[in-house]
Design a protein around this motif. Structure first.
Motif, mmCIF file in Angstrom:
data_model
loop_
_atom_site.group_PDB
_atom_site.id
_atom_site.type_symbol
_atom_site.label_atom_id
_atom_site.label_comp_id
_atom_site.label_asym_id
_atom_site.label_seq_id
_atom_site.Cartn_x
_atom_site.Cartn_y
_atom_site.Cartn_z
ATOM 1 N N GLU A 139 0.832 -1.203 0.000
ATOM 2 C CA GLU A 139 0.000 0.000 0.000
ATOM 3 C C GLU A 139 0.865 1.251 0.000
ATOM 4 O OE1 GLU A 139 -2.470 -0.469 3.377
ATOM 5 O OE2 GLU A 139 -3.938 -1.767 2.363
ATOM 6 N N ALA A 140 1.936 1.247 0.816
ATOM 7 C CA ALA A 140 2.829 2.409 0.865
ATOM 8 C C ALA A 140 3.516 2.604 -0.485
ATOM 9 C CB ALA A 140 3.871 2.235 1.968
ATOM 10 N N ARG A 141 3.975 1.508 -1.092
ATOM 11 C CA ARG A 141 4.617 1.620 -2.402
ATOM 12 C C ARG A 141 3.628 2.086 -3.452
ATOM 13 N NH1 ARG A 141 9.121 0.400 -4.926
ATOM 14 N NH2 ARG A 141 9.101 -0.354 -7.080
ATOM 15 N N SER A 142 2.399 1.611 -3.348
ATOM 16 C CA SER A 142 1.373 2.050 -4.298
ATOM 17 C C SER A 142 1.124 3.552 -4.179
ATOM 18 C CB SER A 142 0.085 1.275 -4.051
ATOM 19 O OG SER A 142 -0.938 1.726 -4.908
ATOM 20 N N ASP A 143 1.078 4.041 -2.919
ATOM 21 C CA ASP A 143 0.886 5.482 -2.717
ATOM 22 C C ASP A 143 2.053 6.272 -3.293
ATOM 23 O OD1 ASP A 143 -1.462 4.905 -1.443
ATOM 24 O OD2 ASP A 143 -0.626 5.012 0.569
ATOM 25 N N THR A 144 3.266 5.688 -3.201
ATOM 26 C CA THR A 144 4.445 6.374 -3.732
ATOM 27 C C THR A 144 4.462 6.348 -5.253
ATOM 28 O OG1 THR A 144 5.694 5.757 -1.755
ATOM 29 C CG2 THR A 144 6.967 6.449 -3.683
ATOM 30 N N LEU A 145 4.062 5.224 -5.819
ATOM 31 C CA LEU A 145 4.125 5.071 -7.273
ATOM 32 C C LEU A 145 2.993 5.784 -7.993
ATOM 33 C CD1 LEU A 145 5.122 1.318 -7.642
ATOM 34 C CD2 LEU A 145 6.551 3.309 -8.053
ATOM 35 N N ALA A 146 1.884 6.018 -7.298
ATOM 36 C CA ALA A 146 0.718 6.605 -7.972
ATOM 37 C C ALA A 146 1.038 7.939 -8.637
ATOM 38 C CB ALA A 146 -0.437 6.745 -6.980
ATOM 39 N N PRO A 147 1.670 8.917 -7.924
ATOM 40 C CA PRO A 147 1.984 10.186 -8.599
ATOM 41 C C PRO A 147 2.936 9.996 -9.773
ATOM 42 C CG PRO A 147 2.163 10.397 -6.212
ATOM 43 C CD PRO A 147 2.045 8.946 -6.502
ATOM 44 N N ARG A 148 3.919 9.082 -9.600
ATOM 45 C CA ARG A 148 4.871 8.845 -10.689
ATOM 46 C C ARG A 148 4.170 8.259 -11.903
ATOM 47 N NH1 ARG A 148 9.696 4.901 -9.336
ATOM 48 N NH2 ARG A 148 9.881 6.431 -7.635
ATOM 49 N N LEU A 149 3.293 7.307 -11.668
ATOM 50 C CA LEU A 149 2.560 6.713 -12.786
ATOM 51 C C LEU A 149 1.669 7.753 -13.462
ATOM 52 C CD1 LEU A 149 1.569 3.279 -11.199
ATOM 53 C CD2 LEU A 149 3.324 3.714 -12.918
ATOM 54 N N GLU A 150 1.107 8.647 -12.663
ATOM 55 C CA GLU A 150 0.271 9.700 -13.251
ATOM 56 C C GLU A 150 1.100 10.629 -14.129
ATOM 57 O OE1 GLU A 150 -2.829 13.207 -11.791
ATOM 58 O OE2 GLU A 150 -1.893 11.867 -10.334
ATOM 59 N N ARG A 151 2.314 10.994 -13.629
ATOM 60 C CA ARG A 151 3.194 11.840 -14.443
ATOM 61 C C ARG A 151 3.612 11.126 -15.720
ATOM 62 N NH1 ARG A 151 5.475 12.941 -9.345
ATOM 63 N NH2 ARG A 151 7.189 11.505 -9.767
ATOM 64 N N GLN A 152 3.928 9.841 -15.603
ATOM 65 C CA GLN A 152 4.310 9.095 -16.797
ATOM 66 C C GLN A 152 3.157 9.020 -17.796
ATOM 67 O OE1 GLN A 152 5.686 5.337 -15.310
ATOM 68 N NE2 GLN A 152 7.719 6.107 -14.766
ATOM 69 N N ALA A 153 1.945 8.872 -17.278
ATOM 70 C CA ALA A 153 0.789 8.858 -18.177
ATOM 71 C C ALA A 153 0.640 10.199 -18.892
ATOM 72 C CB ALA A 153 -0.470 8.522 -17.382
ATOM 73 N N GLN A 154 0.858 11.281 -18.145
ATOM 74 C CA GLN A 154 0.777 12.600 -18.767
ATOM 75 C C GLN A 154 1.862 12.771 -19.824
ATOM 76 O OE1 GLN A 154 1.019 15.267 -15.435
ATOM 77 N NE2 GLN A 154 -1.105 14.921 -14.795
ATOM 78 N N GLN A 155 3.081 12.283 -19.513
ATOM 79 C CA GLN A 155 4.161 12.369 -20.490
ATOM 80 C C GLN A 155 3.846 11.570 -21.743
ATOM 81 O OE1 GLN A 155 7.618 11.066 -18.349
ATOM 82 N NE2 GLN A 155 7.792 12.950 -17.157
#
Length: 259
Positions: free
Chosen positions: A70-86
């Motif tokens: 869960e903690a890793r998911s919370d950390t990865l969520a913003p990164r995945l969102e930025r990658q999706a935007q990119q």
């Protein structure tokens, strides 16, 4: 009669004596069986306790792993969102790539022309060098051996050089005037705010006025400030506030708002 009674008692006693070993044996066997059953039951209880402890340990391990996930998911969520935007931005860029390639030469020409116009209208420092840089860009536009990437690199480098001039405090010795009026003076440039010169004897100095396209003489107090500025630019004096007229006319704020 009495004899018969004694005989019966004797027979009963004999039967009891004969039965006692059998009962003792059965009692021992029953006791052993009970003990074995108790031991087996205890083993089952111990095994159940061990299994319970293992299940509890596994449950705690799974809970800890879940918290880490869960903690890793919370950390990865913003990164995945930025990658999706990119990725979205790249897809958009790819969609417009052909259009960009068509318009890029015109953009390059426009930026090259603006650079030359900028130099012509700017303060007259290093003018020959800066104009030569702009002319080199124009020649590169028609050179078939120059790639698009190389042209862009040269264009951006030229503009970066021009922008860097606006952040510099520079002093150098050069010539002023032409023909018999040529003389050696010290120039001072405060970014793109002010351009000045001072003669070697310090008796004559001036500021370039962009609106009039000419030099305007400085009084004694301004020449002292100019001398301080020259020493500061040459690291011969600690930085301080200079009181000098600027090269560009200053429009009052109320006039700018009114216009």
């Amino acid at each position: 009669m009495k004899r018969t009674g004694h005989l019966l008692i004797g027979v009963a006693a004999g039967l009891m004596l004969a039965a006692t070993p059998l009962m003792a044996q059965e009692l021992l066997e029953a006791t052993g069986e009970a003990q074995r059953a108790q031991a087996e039951l205890q083993q089952r209880i111990d095994a159940a306790d061990d299994a319970s402890r293992e299940m509890l340990a596994e449950l705690r391990r799974l809970e800890a792993a879940t918290r880490r996930l869960e903690a890793r998911s919370d950390t990865l969520a913003p990164r995945l969102e930025r990658q999706a935007q990119q990725l979205d931005a790249r897809e958009t860029a790819l969609d417009t790539l052909s259009e960009t390639r068509e318009t890029l030469p015109e953009v390059e020409k426009a930026l090259t022309r603006r650079l030359g116009t900028w130099v012509e209208g700017d303060l007259p420092f290093l003018k020959e060098e800066r104009l030569a840089r702009a002319e080199g860009l124009e020649k590169g536009m028609t050179d078939p051996d120059t790639t698009t990437a190389e042209r862009l690199d040269h264009l951006l480098a030229a503009w970066r050089s021009e922008l860097d001039y606006g952040r510099e405090l520079d002093a150098w010795r050069g010539t002023l005037g032409q023909g018999e009026q040529r003389r050696e003076v010290d120039f001072l440039r405060l970014g793109r705010v002010g351009l000045y010169y001072l003669t070697a004897d310090g008796r004559e100095g001036a500021v370039w006025r962009s609106d009039a396209k000419r030099w305007q003489a400085l009084d004694e107090a301004a020449r002292v400030e100019l001398r301080h500025g020259l020493r500061m630019a040459r690291d011969q004096r600690a930085p301080e506030l200079l009181t000098l007229p600027v090269s560009h006319p200053i429009t009052p704020a109320n006039e700018g708002d009114a216009s």
